[in-house]
Design a protein around this motif. Sequence first.
Motif, short mmCIF file in Angstrom:
data_model
loop_
_atom_site.label_atom_id
_atom_site.label_comp_id
_atom_site.label_asym_id
_atom_site.label_seq_id
_atom_site.Cartn_x
_atom_site.Cartn_y
_atom_site.Cartn_z
N ILE A 126 31.26 -27.67 -75.08
CA ILE A 126 30.30 -28.50 -74.34
C ILE A 126 30.56 -28.43 -72.84
N ALA A 127 31.84 -28.34 -72.45
CA ALA A 127 32.16 -28.23 -71.02
C ALA A 127 31.62 -26.94 -70.42
N ALA A 166 27.62 -24.33 -66.97
CA ALA A 166 26.63 -23.27 -66.78
C ALA A 166 25.24 -23.85 -66.51
N ALA A 167 24.87 -24.87 -67.29
CA ALA A 167 23.55 -25.47 -67.08
C ALA A 167 23.47 -26.20 -65.75
N LEU A 215 29.72 -29.37 -60.44
CA LEU A 215 30.74 -30.39 -60.25
C LEU A 215 30.47 -31.63 -61.09
N ILE A 216 29.21 -32.05 -61.14
CA ILE A 216 28.89 -33.29 -61.86
C ILE A 216 28.51 -33.03 -63.30
N ALA A 217 28.59 -31.78 -63.77
CA ALA A 217 28.15 -31.47 -65.13
C ALA A 217 29.05 -32.12 -66.17
N VAL A 265 35.52 -26.61 -59.24
CA VAL A 265 34.60 -26.23 -60.32
C VAL A 265 35.42 -26.08 -61.59
N PRO A 266 35.16 -26.88 -62.61
CA PRO A 266 36.01 -26.86 -63.79
C PRO A 266 35.88 -25.57 -64.58
#
Length: 412
Positions: free
Chosen positions: A370-371, A376-377, A388-390, A313-314
């Motif tokens: 933005i990251a 969060a979204a 993961l794919i955000a 998770v970044p």
Amino acid sequence: MTPSEPGPAPGAEPPRRRPSPARARRVEAVERFLRPLPGARPRRRFEVPPERGERPVRPPGPPPGLARPVQTGFLLAVGVGLALLGWWVLANVGPLVGWVVTATFLALGLEPLVRWLEDRSLPRPGAVALVVLGLAGALAALIGFVVPRIVAEAAQLAARMPGLVDDVLGSRTFAELDERFGVRASTEQWLQLLGGRIGADGDLLGGVFGGVLGLGTVVIHAVAGTLIVLALTLYFLFSLPVMTQWAYRLAPASRRARVQELGDRMVRGVGNYVVGQACVALLNAAVALTLMLLTGVPFAALLSLVVALLAFVPLVGGVLAGILVSLVALTAGWGTAVPYAIGYFAYLQVEAYFVSPRIMRRAVAVPGAIAVISVAAGGALWGVLGALIAIPTAAAGLILVREVFVPRQDRR
């Protein structure tokens, strides 16, 4: 050769020896074996049709929609109905959509490895097979050497959990928090309310039986989802070039080259991001395991697995992993928790400024704000998978904004 017979002319080929009858029979048998069966035809493949050279020229006049308003309105109404139907289908097949997205994400993550092997003159089926065999070997080694240790440490943690809970409840800090906020009374009231709801739903036997059935259903769904994701990942890996070609053919011919360029950049960016994030997570887990072994943190193997999963998770995964392991290290004393926390959070700074930029230099670049918003979204909408794919999704959107929207606005 007799003196009266003329010799071979200079530069002429020597006479060929006729093959022996046995060799001729063997050659004929091999040719007969390789000969296709009578009436057999190769399997037809769903190939991309060739592009046509000519392009239709639109005659001058009003747009087709203005010329046929009734037909246009009807088609718009049908389109809205189909959109609502598609939304209803997506809302009712949520797990399937999650499986497809996960398989696509994994396939794009493995695509850089396959492409690297293809650049070394290895055909794509062989490259995919080699990558899959390598991952299967790594997974088998993990299951054989690491999983038994993790299971043993998990059993030890479960056995020590009641004692740890008693120590926390008897500590001075918990007594002060209970005196100020009433933690014990609130927890007991919540447990009584939960027990009342369980009792209102049925007797004890029915509740236990329903719980067992629910657990079995969850396990079956998890196993089925894992198998489906693996199968889809393999299929996407094998057919990714054909799939992308079909996607590009859906674009208008006048913009197809630009769409293909942007699509290839998105695919490469997402794949490089997945590979880079996996490398960062594995390095993070290795550093955490080394620090835990040096400082004497209990349950090191189990906690290193948790660190590796959270590091995927970044941005926030590493911080959460550090806090969690530090709390577990407190059970062994301040002399264990403080050195580990200092070492691990110092490594997070090194990772953020030196390790991660070098590993992710070929991946997508997303601004920090933005990251954070994307993670969060994505986590709020789709849980861990969404987080993961955000960032890859946000990176693809930024490419479209930078390469399509901004030039279009500049031309106005």
